[in-house]
Scaffold this active site. Structure first.
Site, PDB file in Angstrom:
ATOM      1  N   CYS A  76      60.224  92.127  20.765  1.00 24.68           N
ATOM      2  CA  CYS A  76      59.571  90.964  20.141  1.00 24.68           C
ATOM      3  C   CYS A  76      60.484  89.732  20.106  1.00 24.68           C
ATOM      4  O   CYS A  76      60.015  88.615  19.888  1.00 24.68           O
ATOM      5  CB  CYS A  76      59.125  91.306  18.729  1.00 24.68           C
ATOM      6  SG  CYS A  76      58.018  92.708  18.694  1.00 24.68           S
ATOM      7  N   HIS A 116      58.095  85.082  14.351  1.00 22.24           N
ATOM      8  CA  HIS A 116      57.420  86.157  15.064  1.00 22.24           C
ATOM      9  C   HIS A 116      56.237  86.646  14.210  1.00 22.24           C
ATOM     10  O   HIS A 116      56.375  86.875  13.012  1.00 22.24           O
ATOM     11  CB  HIS A 116      58.415  87.290  15.319  1.00 22.24           C
ATOM     12  CG  HIS A 116      57.777  88.522  15.848  1.00 22.24           C
ATOM     13  ND1 HIS A 116      56.874  88.493  16.887  1.00 22.24           N
ATOM     14  CD2 HIS A 116      57.890  89.825  15.478  1.00 22.24           C
ATOM     15  CE1 HIS A 116      56.466  89.720  17.141  1.00 22.24           C
ATOM     16  NE2 HIS A 116      57.058  90.543  16.301  1.00 22.24           N
ATOM     17  N   ASN A 138      50.219  91.275  16.601  1.00 23.42           N
ATOM     18  CA  ASN A 138      51.600  91.149  17.077  1.00 23.42           C
ATOM     19  C   ASN A 138      51.587  91.275  18.608  1.00 23.42           C
ATOM     20  O   ASN A 138      51.341  92.349  19.143  1.00 23.42           O
ATOM     21  CB  ASN A 138      52.441  92.265  16.432  1.00 23.42           C
ATOM     22  CG  ASN A 138      53.886  92.243  16.860  1.00 23.42           C
ATOM     23  OD1 ASN A 138      54.257  91.532  17.799  1.00 23.42           O
ATOM     24  ND2 ASN A 138      54.705  93.028  16.183  1.00 23.42           N
TER      25      ASN A 138
END
Ligand code: UT7
Length: 337
Positions: free
Chosen positions: A116, A264, A294
Protein backbone atom coordinates in the site's frame (compact mmCIF):
# COMPACT_ATOMS: atom_id res chain seq x y z
CA UNK A 1 22.75 31.59 -5.51
CA UNK A 2 21.48 28.46 -7.30
CA UNK A 3 17.76 27.80 -6.80
CA UNK A 4 16.93 24.30 -5.51
CA UNK A 5 15.81 21.77 -8.08
CA UNK A 6 12.48 20.23 -7.09
CA UNK A 7 10.10 17.55 -8.35
CA UNK A 8 6.73 19.11 -9.01
CA UNK A 9 3.49 17.17 -9.45
CA UNK A 10 2.58 18.49 -12.90
CA UNK A 11 -0.53 16.37 -13.44
CA UNK A 12 -2.61 13.55 -12.00
CA UNK A 13 -4.81 10.77 -13.36
CA UNK A 14 -6.68 7.74 -12.14
CA UNK A 15 -8.69 4.80 -13.33
CA UNK A 16 -11.07 2.43 -11.55
CA UNK A 17 -12.94 -0.46 -13.20
CA UNK A 18 -16.64 0.00 -13.91
CA UNK A 19 -17.82 -3.10 -12.05
CA UNK A 20 -19.13 -2.05 -8.60
CA UNK A 21 -19.26 -4.50 -5.69
CA UNK A 22 -21.38 -3.06 -2.87
CA UNK A 23 -21.61 -4.08 0.78
CA UNK A 24 -25.07 -5.44 -0.03
CA UNK A 25 -23.53 -7.65 -2.74
CA UNK A 26 -21.02 -8.96 -0.18
CA UNK A 27 -23.85 -9.80 2.23
CA UNK A 28 -24.82 -12.46 -0.32
CA UNK A 29 -21.29 -13.88 -0.52
CA UNK A 30 -20.09 -14.07 3.11
CA UNK A 31 -21.56 -13.66 6.59
CA UNK A 32 -21.35 -9.90 6.89
CA UNK A 33 -23.55 -6.82 6.94
CA UNK A 34 -23.47 -3.39 5.37
CA UNK A 35 -23.71 -2.03 8.91
CA UNK A 36 -20.57 -3.91 10.12
CA UNK A 37 -18.50 -2.89 7.11
CA UNK A 38 -19.64 0.74 7.23
CA UNK A 39 -19.09 1.28 10.95
CA UNK A 40 -15.80 -0.67 11.19
CA UNK A 41 -14.21 0.65 7.99
CA UNK A 42 -16.23 3.43 6.29
CA UNK A 43 -16.34 1.43 3.05
CA UNK A 44 -19.64 1.24 1.11
CA UNK A 45 -18.50 -0.18 -2.22
CA UNK A 46 -15.39 -1.10 -4.21
CA UNK A 47 -14.49 -1.72 -7.88
CA UNK A 48 -13.55 -5.07 -9.38
CA UNK A 49 -11.41 -5.46 -12.51
CA UNK A 50 -13.06 -7.60 -15.12
CA UNK A 51 -11.25 -8.33 -18.37
CA UNK A 52 -8.58 -5.72 -17.55
CA UNK A 53 -5.18 -6.17 -15.99
CA UNK A 54 -3.01 -4.12 -13.66
CA UNK A 55 -1.06 -2.86 -16.68
CA UNK A 56 -4.29 -1.83 -18.46
CA UNK A 57 -5.47 0.12 -15.40
CA UNK A 58 -2.04 1.67 -14.88
CA UNK A 59 -1.82 2.78 -18.52
CA UNK A 60 -5.27 4.38 -18.42
CA UNK A 61 -4.44 6.30 -15.22
CA UNK A 62 -1.08 7.35 -16.69
CA UNK A 63 -2.67 8.55 -19.93
CA UNK A 64 -5.01 10.78 -17.91
CA UNK A 65 -2.10 12.11 -15.84
CA UNK A 66 -0.20 13.01 -19.01
CA UNK A 67 -3.31 14.78 -20.35
CA UNK A 68 -3.77 16.66 -17.08
CA UNK A 69 -0.11 17.73 -17.08
CA UNK A 70 -0.13 18.70 -20.76
CA UNK A 71 2.92 16.47 -21.21
CA UNK A 72 3.33 14.08 -24.14
CA UNK A 73 4.46 10.46 -23.74
CA UNK A 74 7.61 11.29 -25.72
CA UNK A 75 8.81 13.64 -22.93
CA UNK A 76 8.82 10.92 -20.22
CA UNK A 77 12.31 9.83 -19.17
CA UNK A 78 11.49 7.44 -16.30
CA UNK A 79 8.56 5.15 -15.38
CA UNK A 80 8.19 3.78 -11.83
CA UNK A 81 5.20 1.63 -10.88
CA UNK A 82 4.35 0.66 -7.31
CA UNK A 83 2.46 -2.63 -7.36
CA UNK A 84 2.31 -6.03 -5.67
CA UNK A 85 -0.10 -7.47 -8.21
CA UNK A 86 1.80 -7.29 -11.51
CA UNK A 87 0.31 -9.20 -14.44
CA UNK A 88 3.46 -11.27 -14.77
CA UNK A 89 6.52 -12.07 -12.64
CA UNK A 90 8.33 -10.34 -15.48
CA UNK A 91 8.25 -8.17 -17.50
CA UNK A 92 7.39 -5.41 -15.07
CA UNK A 93 4.09 -3.54 -15.16
CA UNK A 94 6.14 -0.45 -15.96
CA UNK A 95 7.45 -2.10 -19.15
CA UNK A 96 3.88 -2.90 -20.20
CA UNK A 97 2.88 0.72 -19.54
CA UNK A 98 5.83 1.88 -21.64
CA UNK A 99 4.59 -0.26 -24.53
CA UNK A 100 0.88 0.62 -24.12
CA UNK A 101 1.58 4.37 -24.07
CA UNK A 102 4.26 4.31 -26.77
CA UNK A 103 6.91 5.76 -24.46
CA UNK A 104 10.21 5.62 -26.32
CA UNK A 105 12.58 2.66 -26.14
CA UNK A 106 15.53 3.16 -23.81
CA UNK A 107 13.54 4.95 -21.13
CA UNK A 108 14.04 3.06 -17.83
CA UNK A 109 10.87 1.41 -16.53
CA UNK A 110 10.61 -0.68 -13.37
CA UNK A 111 8.21 -1.81 -10.65
CA UNK A 112 8.78 -1.60 -6.95
CA UNK A 113 7.11 -3.71 -4.29
CA UNK A 114 5.96 -1.83 -1.21
CA UNK A 115 2.28 -2.88 -1.06
CA UNK A 116 0.00 0.00 0.00
CA UNK A 117 3.03 2.34 0.28
CA UNK A 118 3.92 1.66 -3.38
CA UNK A 119 2.93 5.04 -4.79
CA UNK A 120 4.82 7.03 -2.15
CA UNK A 121 7.85 4.78 -2.60
CA UNK A 122 7.64 5.50 -6.36
CA UNK A 123 7.37 9.23 -5.61
CA UNK A 124 10.41 9.08 -3.34
CA UNK A 125 12.55 7.20 -5.88
CA UNK A 126 11.53 9.31 -8.89
CA UNK A 127 12.04 12.51 -6.91
CA UNK A 128 15.67 11.51 -6.29
CA UNK A 129 16.24 11.07 -10.05
CA UNK A 130 14.73 14.51 -10.66
CA UNK A 131 16.52 16.52 -7.97
CA UNK A 132 19.85 14.96 -8.97
CA UNK A 133 19.26 16.30 -12.48
CA UNK A 134 19.22 12.85 -14.14
CA UNK A 135 15.67 13.12 -15.53
CA UNK A 136 13.33 16.05 -16.16
CA UNK A 137 9.99 14.26 -16.39
CA UNK A 138 8.91 11.03 -14.73
CA UNK A 139 5.72 9.01 -14.66
CA UNK A 140 4.86 7.47 -11.30
CA UNK A 141 1.98 5.04 -10.90
CA UNK A 142 0.34 3.09 -8.09
CA UNK A 143 -1.81 0.15 -9.17
CA UNK A 144 -3.16 -2.99 -7.59
CA UNK A 145 -5.69 -5.64 -8.43
CA UNK A 146 -6.30 -7.30 -5.07
CA UNK A 147 -9.46 -9.04 -6.32
CA UNK A 148 -6.97 -11.60 -7.75
CA UNK A 149 -5.30 -12.41 -4.42
CA UNK A 150 -8.32 -12.23 -2.08
CA UNK A 151 -9.93 -15.31 -0.56
CA UNK A 152 -13.53 -14.43 -1.41
CA UNK A 153 -14.81 -16.72 1.37
CA UNK A 154 -12.84 -14.86 4.10
CA UNK A 155 -15.06 -12.08 5.45
CA UNK A 156 -12.25 -10.57 7.52
CA UNK A 157 -10.37 -9.50 4.36
CA UNK A 158 -12.66 -9.67 1.31
CA UNK A 159 -14.78 -6.70 2.39
CA UNK A 160 -11.78 -4.37 2.62
CA UNK A 161 -10.15 -4.20 -0.78
CA UNK A 162 -10.85 -3.02 -4.33
CA UNK A 163 -9.03 -2.61 -7.65
CA UNK A 164 -7.71 0.62 -9.20
CA UNK A 165 -4.82 2.75 -10.39
CA UNK A 166 -3.58 6.30 -10.01
CA UNK A 167 -0.70 8.18 -11.58
CA UNK A 168 1.19 11.45 -11.52
CA UNK A 169 3.65 13.22 -13.81
CA UNK A 170 6.65 14.61 -11.95
CA UNK A 171 8.47 17.47 -13.56
CA UNK A 172 11.76 19.18 -12.66
CA UNK A 173 11.29 22.78 -11.57
CA UNK A 174 13.23 25.57 -9.91
CA UNK A 175 10.04 27.15 -8.64
CA UNK A 176 8.49 26.96 -5.17
CA UNK A 177 6.11 24.06 -5.95
CA UNK A 178 7.14 20.45 -5.53
CA UNK A 179 8.20 17.81 -3.05
CA UNK A 180 9.50 19.52 0.11
CA UNK A 181 10.30 16.34 2.04
CA UNK A 182 9.80 12.62 1.64
CA UNK A 183 10.61 9.57 3.71
CA UNK A 184 10.26 5.80 3.20
CA UNK A 185 10.60 3.07 5.83
CA UNK A 186 10.21 -0.66 6.29
CA UNK A 187 10.39 -3.36 8.96
CA UNK A 188 10.72 -6.85 7.49
CA UNK A 189 10.53 -8.48 10.91
CA UNK A 190 6.78 -7.77 10.88
CA UNK A 191 6.21 -9.28 7.41
CA UNK A 192 3.63 -11.75 8.72
CA UNK A 193 1.10 -9.11 9.80
CA UNK A 194 0.08 -8.67 6.17
CA UNK A 195 1.19 -10.82 3.23
CA UNK A 196 0.13 -12.71 0.11
CA UNK A 197 2.20 -15.82 -0.80
CA UNK A 198 2.79 -16.92 -4.38
CA UNK A 199 0.87 -20.01 -5.50
CA UNK A 200 3.01 -23.12 -4.95
CA UNK A 201 4.00 -25.08 -8.07
CA UNK A 202 5.13 -28.67 -8.13
CA UNK A 203 8.60 -29.12 -9.55
CA UNK A 204 10.59 -32.35 -9.94
CA UNK A 205 12.63 -31.20 -6.91
CA UNK A 206 9.76 -30.58 -4.42
CA UNK A 207 10.09 -34.00 -2.79
CA UNK A 208 13.82 -33.63 -2.21
CA UNK A 209 14.65 -32.39 1.25
CA UNK A 210 16.95 -29.48 1.83
CA UNK A 211 16.63 -27.95 -1.65
CA UNK A 212 14.56 -25.06 -0.40
CA UNK A 213 14.80 -24.36 3.29
CA UNK A 214 11.35 -22.87 3.65
CA UNK A 215 9.50 -25.49 1.57
CA UNK A 216 11.11 -28.41 3.38
CA UNK A 217 10.33 -26.97 6.83
CA UNK A 218 6.82 -25.65 6.37
CA UNK A 219 3.51 -26.43 4.79
CA UNK A 220 2.97 -24.07 1.85
CA UNK A 221 0.84 -21.06 2.75
CA UNK A 222 -2.45 -20.56 0.87
CA UNK A 223 -1.96 -18.11 -2.02
CA UNK A 224 -4.30 -15.48 -0.58
CA UNK A 225 -3.89 -12.20 1.21
CA UNK A 226 -3.70 -12.72 4.99
CA UNK A 227 -3.81 -10.00 7.61
CA UNK A 228 -3.76 -9.64 11.40
CA UNK A 229 -6.25 -6.78 11.37
CA UNK A 230 -6.05 -5.54 14.96
CA UNK A 231 -2.25 -5.53 15.18
CA UNK A 232 -1.94 -3.97 11.72
CA UNK A 233 -4.37 -1.24 12.77
CA UNK A 234 -2.24 -0.24 15.78
CA UNK A 235 1.07 -0.30 13.91
CA UNK A 236 -0.51 1.66 11.05
CA UNK A 237 -1.53 4.56 13.30
CA UNK A 238 1.80 4.62 15.12
CA UNK A 239 3.99 4.57 12.00
CA UNK A 240 1.82 6.99 10.02
CA UNK A 241 1.97 9.55 12.82
CA UNK A 242 5.76 9.24 13.16
CA UNK A 243 6.27 9.38 9.39
CA UNK A 244 4.13 12.53 9.06
CA UNK A 245 6.01 14.21 11.92
CA UNK A 246 9.29 13.36 10.20
CA UNK A 247 8.09 14.85 6.88
CA UNK A 248 6.77 18.02 8.57
CA UNK A 249 10.02 18.52 10.47
CA UNK A 250 12.15 18.02 7.34
CA UNK A 251 9.92 20.43 5.38
CA UNK A 252 9.88 22.95 8.27
CA UNK A 253 6.08 23.00 8.26
CA UNK A 254 3.80 23.19 11.28
CA UNK A 255 0.73 20.90 11.39
CA UNK A 256 -1.58 23.94 11.23
CA UNK A 257 -0.01 24.93 7.89
CA UNK A 258 -1.18 21.69 6.23
CA UNK A 259 -3.99 22.40 3.74
CA UNK A 260 -4.81 18.81 2.83
CA UNK A 261 -3.77 15.41 4.16
CA UNK A 262 -4.21 12.61 1.63
CA UNK A 263 -3.76 9.38 3.59
CA UNK A 264 -3.78 5.78 2.42
CA UNK A 265 -7.46 4.80 2.27
CA UNK A 266 -7.51 1.60 4.36
CA UNK A 267 -9.93 2.34 7.16
CA UNK A 268 -11.77 5.50 8.22
CA UNK A 269 -10.96 4.76 11.88
CA UNK A 270 -7.21 4.52 11.17
CA UNK A 271 -7.37 7.85 9.32
CA UNK A 272 -9.34 9.54 12.14
CA UNK A 273 -6.99 8.21 14.84
CA UNK A 274 -3.99 9.51 12.86
CA UNK A 275 -5.63 12.90 12.30
CA UNK A 276 -6.54 13.28 15.99
CA UNK A 277 -3.00 12.46 17.16
CA UNK A 278 -1.69 15.21 14.86
CA UNK A 279 -4.49 17.62 15.93
CA UNK A 280 -5.47 18.30 12.31
CA UNK A 281 -8.99 19.63 11.60
CA UNK A 282 -11.46 17.14 10.10
CA UNK A 283 -11.90 19.17 6.89
CA UNK A 284 -8.18 18.97 6.11
CA UNK A 285 -8.33 15.22 5.49
CA UNK A 286 -9.33 13.74 2.13
CA UNK A 287 -11.29 10.49 2.13
CA UNK A 288 -12.87 8.52 -0.71
CA UNK A 289 -12.64 5.00 0.69
CA UNK A 290 -16.44 4.78 0.84
CA UNK A 291 -16.40 4.45 -2.98
CA UNK A 292 -13.32 2.30 -3.58
CA UNK A 293 -12.26 0.53 -0.37
CA UNK A 294 -8.54 -0.08 0.01
CA UNK A 295 -6.97 -0.12 -3.47
CA UNK A 296 -3.45 -0.66 -2.03
CA UNK A 297 -0.91 1.24 -4.16
CA UNK A 298 -3.77 2.81 -6.13
CA UNK A 299 -5.28 4.40 -3.04
CA UNK A 300 -3.27 7.63 -2.60
CA UNK A 301 -2.94 8.57 -6.30
CA UNK A 302 -6.67 7.94 -6.92
CA UNK A 303 -7.51 10.20 -3.95
CA UNK A 304 -4.95 12.78 -5.14
CA UNK A 305 -6.45 12.82 -8.62
CA UNK A 306 -10.00 13.23 -7.29
CA UNK A 307 -8.92 16.04 -4.95
CA UNK A 308 -7.11 17.72 -7.84
CA UNK A 309 -10.05 17.47 -10.23
CA UNK A 310 -12.49 18.67 -7.53
CA UNK A 311 -10.38 21.85 -7.20
CA UNK A 312 -9.35 21.06 -3.62
CA UNK A 313 -5.71 21.93 -4.36
CA UNK A 314 -4.72 25.56 -4.84
CA UNK A 315 -1.31 26.81 -5.93
CA UNK A 316 0.91 27.19 -2.86
CA UNK A 317 -1.13 24.74 -0.72
CA UNK A 318 0.74 22.28 1.48
CA UNK A 319 -0.36 18.73 0.72
CA UNK A 320 0.70 15.87 2.94
CA UNK A 321 0.67 12.20 1.95
CA UNK A 322 1.00 9.21 4.25
CA UNK A 323 0.86 5.47 3.63
CA UNK A 324 1.22 2.20 5.42
CA UNK A 325 1.25 -1.38 4.11
CA UNK A 326 2.61 -4.90 3.92
CA UNK A 327 6.33 -5.38 4.33
CA UNK A 328 5.83 -3.70 6.65
CA UNK A 329 6.34 -0.43 4.83
CA UNK A 330 5.38 3.16 5.59
CA UNK A 331 6.05 6.51 4.02
CA UNK A 332 5.12 10.18 4.02
CA UNK A 333 5.71 13.17 1.76
CA UNK A 334 5.06 16.90 2.05
CA UNK A 335 4.41 18.72 -1.22
CA UNK A 336 3.83 22.37 -2.07
CA UNK A 337 1.18 22.49 -4.80
O1 UT7 B 1 -3.68 -1.31 3.71
C1 UT7 B 1 -2.85 -1.98 4.58
C2 UT7 B 1 -3.18 -1.83 5.94
N1 UT7 B 1 -4.39 -2.50 6.34
C3 UT7 B 1 -5.03 -2.00 7.33
O2 UT7 B 1 -4.63 -0.97 7.77
C4 UT7 B 1 -6.18 -2.74 7.94
C5 UT7 B 1 -6.08 -2.63 9.44
N2 UT7 B 1 -7.14 -3.24 10.19
C6 UT7 B 1 -8.43 -2.89 10.13
O3 UT7 B 1 -8.81 -2.04 9.36
C7 UT7 B 1 -9.40 -3.51 11.10
O4 UT7 B 1 -8.66 -4.24 12.08
C8 UT7 B 1 -10.43 -4.45 10.43
C9 UT7 B 1 -11.44 -3.63 9.64
C10 UT7 B 1 -9.73 -5.43 9.50
C11 UT7 B 1 -11.20 -5.24 11.49
O5 UT7 B 1 -11.84 -4.34 12.38
P1 UT7 B 1 -11.76 -4.61 13.95
O6 UT7 B 1 -12.58 -3.59 14.61
O7 UT7 B 1 -10.29 -4.67 14.29
O8 UT7 B 1 -12.49 -6.01 14.08
P2 UT7 B 1 -11.92 -7.38 14.66
O9 UT7 B 1 -10.93 -7.96 13.70
O10 UT7 B 1 -11.50 -7.17 16.07
O11 UT7 B 1 -13.22 -8.27 14.63
C12 UT7 B 1 -14.34 -7.97 15.46
C13 UT7 B 1 -15.41 -9.00 15.19
C14 UT7 B 1 -14.92 -10.44 15.22
O12 UT7 B 1 -15.93 -11.21 15.81
P3 UT7 B 1 -15.83 -11.64 17.37
O13 UT7 B 1 -14.56 -12.44 17.46
O14 UT7 B 1 -15.77 -10.37 18.15
O15 UT7 B 1 -17.07 -12.43 17.58
C15 UT7 B 1 -14.82 -10.82 13.77
O16 UT7 B 1 -15.02 -12.19 13.55
O17 UT7 B 1 -15.96 -8.79 13.88
C16 UT7 B 1 -15.97 -10.04 13.16
N3 UT7 B 1 -15.80 -9.76 11.75
C17 UT7 B 1 -16.83 -9.49 10.93
N4 UT7 B 1 -18.15 -9.43 11.16
C18 UT7 B 1 -18.95 -9.13 10.12
C19 UT7 B 1 -14.64 -9.68 11.04
N5 UT7 B 1 -14.93 -9.37 9.77
C20 UT7 B 1 -16.27 -9.25 9.67
C21 UT7 B 1 -17.15 -8.93 8.63
N6 UT7 B 1 -18.47 -8.88 8.89
N7 UT7 B 1 -16.72 -8.67 7.39
Amino acid sequence: MAVTLRAKIAGTGSYVPERVLSNRDLEKMVETTDEWITTRTGIKERRIAHGETSADMAAKAAERALGNAGVSASEIELIVVGTVTPDMTFPSTACFVQSLLGIKAGVPAFDLSAACSGFLYALDVAEKYIISGVVKKALIIGVDRFSNIIDWTDRSTCVLFGDGAGAAVLSATRGKSGVLASNIHSDGRKWNLLYAPNPVRDTPFCKETGTDERESKEEPLPPYLAMSGNETFKVAVRTMVSSIKEALKAAKIRPEEVDLLIPHQANQRIIQATRQRLKLPEESVYMNLDKYGNTSAGSIPIALDEANREGRLKRGDVVLFVAFGGGLTWSSAAVRW
